[in-house]
Scaffold this motif. Structure first.
Motif, PDB file in Angstrom:
ATOM      1  N   UNK A  92      40.385 -41.771 -15.741  1.00 18.44           N
ATOM      2  CA  UNK A  92      40.779 -40.868 -14.659  1.00 18.44           C
ATOM      3  C   UNK A  92      39.591 -40.261 -13.933  1.00 18.44           C
ATOM      4  N   UNK A  93      38.422 -40.857 -14.076  1.00 14.16           N
ATOM      5  CA  UNK A  93      37.203 -40.277 -13.519  1.00 14.16           C
ATOM      6  C   UNK A  93      37.328 -40.009 -12.024  1.00 14.16           C
ATOM      7  N   UNK A  94      37.867 -40.945 -11.269  1.00 17.63           N
ATOM      8  CA  UNK A  94      37.948 -40.744  -9.821  1.00 17.63           C
ATOM      9  C   UNK A  94      39.260 -40.110  -9.382  1.00 17.63           C
ATOM     10  N   UNK A  95      40.302 -40.200 -10.196  1.00 18.70           N
ATOM     11  CA  UNK A  95      41.592 -39.643  -9.794  1.00 18.70           C
ATOM     12  C   UNK A  95      41.657 -38.136  -9.963  1.00 18.70           C
ATOM     13  N   UNK A  96      41.238 -37.653 -11.116  1.00 17.94           N
ATOM     14  CA  UNK A  96      41.404 -36.238 -11.428  1.00 17.94           C
ATOM     15  C   UNK A  96      40.104 -35.459 -11.297  1.00 17.94           C
ATOM     16  N   UNK A  97      39.045 -35.972 -11.900  1.00 16.89           N
ATOM     17  CA  UNK A  97      37.832 -35.190 -12.046  1.00 16.89           C
ATOM     18  C   UNK A  97      36.931 -35.220 -10.821  1.00 16.89           C
ATOM     19  N   UNK A  98      36.811 -36.385 -10.202  1.00 19.72           N
ATOM     20  CA  UNK A  98      35.882 -36.513  -9.082  1.00 19.72           C
ATOM     21  C   UNK A  98      36.587 -37.243  -7.938  1.00 19.72           C
ATOM     22  N   UNK A  99      37.513 -36.580  -7.263  1.00 13.09           N
ATOM     23  CA  UNK A  99      38.276 -37.248  -6.207  1.00 13.09           C
ATOM     24  C   UNK A  99      37.430 -37.717  -5.030  1.00 13.09           C
ATOM     25  N   UNK A 100      36.264 -37.166  -4.837  1.00 11.05           N
ATOM     26  CA  UNK A 100      35.408 -37.593  -3.729  1.00 11.05           C
ATOM     27  C   UNK A 100      34.920 -39.029  -3.913  1.00 11.05           C
ATOM     28  N   UNK A 101      34.992 -39.542  -5.128  1.00  5.94           N
ATOM     29  CA  UNK A 101      34.530 -40.899  -5.409  1.00  5.94           C
ATOM     30  C   UNK A 101      35.669 -41.905  -5.550  1.00  5.94           C
ATOM     31  N   UNK A 102      36.869 -41.542  -5.101  1.00  7.18           N
ATOM     32  CA  UNK A 102      38.019 -42.408  -5.339  1.00  7.18           C
ATOM     33  C   UNK A 102      37.940 -43.760  -4.630  1.00  7.18           C
ATOM     34  N   UNK A 103      37.123 -43.897  -3.616  1.00  2.38           N
ATOM     35  CA  UNK A 103      36.976 -45.199  -2.974  1.00  2.38           C
ATOM     36  C   UNK A 103      36.003 -46.103  -3.723  1.00  2.38           C
ATOM     37  N   UNK A 104      35.291 -45.549  -4.698  1.00  4.73           N
ATOM     38  CA  UNK A 104      34.369 -46.330  -5.523  1.00  4.73           C
ATOM     39  C   UNK A 104      35.146 -46.967  -6.678  1.00  4.73           C
ATOM     40  N   UNK A 105      34.553 -47.980  -7.291  1.00  3.81           N
ATOM     41  CA  UNK A 105      35.176 -48.653  -8.420  1.00  3.81           C
ATOM     42  C   UNK A 105      34.254 -48.542  -9.635  1.00  3.81           C
ATOM     43  N   UNK A 106      34.778 -47.973 -10.715  1.00  2.00           N
ATOM     44  CA  UNK A 106      34.012 -47.814 -11.943  1.00  2.00           C
ATOM     45  C   UNK A 106      34.812 -48.394 -13.100  1.00  2.00           C
ATOM     46  N   UNK A 107      34.127 -49.069 -13.989  1.00  2.00           N
ATOM     47  CA  UNK A 107      34.775 -49.664 -15.146  1.00  2.00           C
ATOM     48  C   UNK A 107      34.220 -48.998 -16.402  1.00  2.00           C
ATOM     49  N   UNK A 108      35.109 -48.546 -17.285  1.00  2.00           N
ATOM     50  CA  UNK A 108      34.696 -47.919 -18.533  1.00  2.00           C
ATOM     51  C   UNK A 108      34.234 -49.011 -19.487  1.00  2.00           C
TER      52      UNK A 108
END
Length: 83
Positions: free
Chosen positions: A54-70
């Motif tokens: 949930x890194x981009x959905x909840x915690x850091x919404x400014x980065x939601x257009x980026x793609x991160x893989x755990x």
């Protein structure tokens, strides 16, 4: 010289454990994520470790257009990363 004190401090206090690793599309994207995580409060960082997807959905919404893989296989003791 104040610039040398940081290295002295971290030289004797090595990393003990890696809590979470994300893979980013580019260096710039990774740098933005790192900066955003460093700006979070401690409680939010601990919640982020519990729900890394949930890194981009909840915690850091400014980065939601980026793609991160755990990358959970890299989390844990530092000796796993070194060997």
């Amino acid at each position: 010289m104040q610039g040398r004190k940081g290295a002295r401090y971290t030289h004797s206090r090595r990393i003990q454990e890696v809590k979470m690793v994300w893979e980013a599309e580019s260096y710039a994207s990774a740098a933005r994520l790192e900066y955003a995580i460093k700006q979070l409060k401690r409680e939010d960082k601990q919640s982020l470790i519990q729900r890394p997807e949930d890194v981009t959905l909840i915690f850091i919404p400014a980065l939601e257009e980026e793609s991160y893989q755990v990358r959970k296989e890299y989390c844990g003791a530092v000796s796993k990363l070194i060997s």
